[in-house]
Design a protein around this motif. Structure first.
Motif, PDB file in Angstrom:
ATOM      1  N   ASN A 183       0.615  -1.193   0.022  1.00  0.00           N
ATOM      2  CA  ASN A 183       0.198  -0.285  -0.052  1.00  0.00           C
ATOM      3  C   ASN A 183       0.737   1.300  -0.338  1.00  0.00           C
ATOM      4  O   ASN A 183       2.047   0.924   0.301  1.00  0.00           O
ATOM      5  CB  ASN A 183      -1.180   0.183   1.725  1.00  0.00           C
ATOM      6  N   CYS A 233      -2.123  -3.297  -3.359  1.00  0.00           N
ATOM      7  CA  CYS A 233      -3.386  -4.380  -3.874  1.00  0.00           C
ATOM      8  C   CYS A 233      -3.354  -5.298  -3.091  1.00  0.00           C
ATOM      9  O   CYS A 233      -2.144  -4.966  -1.982  1.00  0.00           O
ATOM     10  CB  CYS A 233      -2.168  -4.891  -5.520  1.00  0.00           C
ATOM     11  N   PHE A 243      -6.479  -8.497  -5.360  1.00  0.00           N
ATOM     12  CA  PHE A 243      -7.844  -7.372  -5.356  1.00  0.00           C
ATOM     13  C   PHE A 243      -6.405  -5.911  -5.890  1.00  0.00           C
ATOM     14  O   PHE A 243      -5.385  -5.636  -5.026  1.00  0.00           O
ATOM     15  CB  PHE A 243      -8.249  -6.973  -4.031  1.00  0.00           C
ATOM     16  N   LYS A 284      -6.762  -1.990  -3.933  1.00  0.00           N
ATOM     17  CA  LYS A 284      -7.598  -1.661  -3.500  1.00  0.00           C
ATOM     18  C   LYS A 284      -7.048   0.201  -3.532  1.00  0.00           C
ATOM     19  O   LYS A 284      -6.547   0.564  -3.085  1.00  0.00           O
ATOM     20  CB  LYS A 284      -6.815  -2.097  -2.406  1.00  0.00           C
ATOM     21  N   ASN A 291     -10.984   0.260   3.611  1.00  0.00           N
ATOM     22  CA  ASN A 291     -10.782   0.302   2.667  1.00  0.00           C
ATOM     23  C   ASN A 291     -11.175  -0.916   1.647  1.00  0.00           C
ATOM     24  O   ASN A 291     -11.656  -2.055   1.694  1.00  0.00           O
ATOM     25  CB  ASN A 291      -9.282  -1.001   3.146  1.00  0.00           C
ATOM     26  N   GLY A 307     -11.922  -2.453  -1.891  1.00  0.00           N
ATOM     27  CA  GLY A 307     -11.369  -3.350  -3.460  1.00  0.00           C
ATOM     28  C   GLY A 307     -12.233  -3.742  -4.388  1.00  0.00           C
ATOM     29  O   GLY A 307     -13.618  -4.546  -4.538  1.00  0.00           O
TER      30      GLY A 307
END
Length: 250
Positions: free
Chosen positions: A61, A72, A119, A121, A139, A141
């Motif tokens: 992140n 991700c 994902f 995100k 958060n 995604g």
């Protein structure tokens, strides 16, 4: 399950202790990796096929100075609770409800759940303490979820489920998925232990991806709505952007 619960309690305790500190931090630009574990319960169509499962995963992140996060993630989930096991292999079971292997013996067959999700995100941290890098983390995604029935024959002596034959029974399914996490994140430049914990839910619109189903003797064109939800905790490895060294001139 006990190990996951112990980790959640440990993370919660650490957050409580850290939260009571008087350290004042600015909101920083941070890159961070995370390694996480979790425990999930299935719902919707997923609950008709599988029971509870465990999760291990990792992510990356970026947190901006405005506390927006972009990243991700990849998670691998697994369990040993497959419901209605005899249904999935019914066409190759004898009257006693077992499979005969290549030696004419009862084959040992274990059905298990295996799957993964990935994902992209985006989210935001909402601080409410003196540490502006920590707070409630929401958060979301967009990505893909996949699951199947793992058919395990330990001695690999049953020709009915060897090689590509397994694919006719494993119900491999995947499709578009949405993910939502709500929890608490703790990141402190003066602390080695940085972490997060909270609740997560994933919803996926999946389809069977095998070209042929041996039980139905045709392609199984099933539309599914799969949901899994549960608890997750992770260890964060942050990389703080270094501030430039000050220079003074006379």
């Amino acid at each position: 399950m006990k190990k996951v619960l112990f980790l959640i309690l440990f993370v919660t305790s650490s957050l409580t202790n850290s939260f009571s500190q008087s350290t004042v931090d600015s909101s920083d630009f941070i890159l961070f990796f995370d390694i996480n574990v979790g425990y999930d319960m299935p719902a919707a169509d997923m609950s008709n096929r599988f029971g509870m499962n465990s999760i291990v995963g990792a992510g990356f992140n970026i947190k901006t100075r405005q506390n927006w996060t972009f990243g991700c993630s990849y998670n691998y989930f697994f369990g040993d609770d497959v419901k209605n096991e005899n249904v999935y292999l019914s066409s190759i079971l004898i009257s006693e409800g077992v499979i005969i292997d290549g030696n004419g013996q009862y084959a040992e067959i274990n059905l298990m759940e295996r799957g993964w999700d990935a994902f992209l995100k985006f989210g935001k941290v909402f601080p409410f303490s003196k540490n502006r890098n920590s707070g409630i983390w929401i958060n979301s995604g967009l990505g893909l979820l996949q699951h199947k029935i793992l058919i395990n024959n330990p001695l690999n002596l049953a020709p009915q489920i060897k090689g590509d034959y397994k694919k006719g029974y494993d119900k491999l399914s995947n499709g578009f998925a949405l993910n939502q996490f709500v929890g608490y994140v703790w990141i402190n430049k003066k602390n080695i232990f940085n972490t997060y914990a909270g609740f997560e839910i994933t919803a996926a619109w999946t389809e069977n991806r095998r070209s042929w189903d041996y039980i139905l003797a045709k392609k199984f064109e099933e539309k599914r709505f799969d949901v899994i939800f549960g608890i997750k905790a992770g260890w964060i490895i942050p990389i703080f952007k270094r501030s430039p060294d000050p220079f003074y001139y006379k």
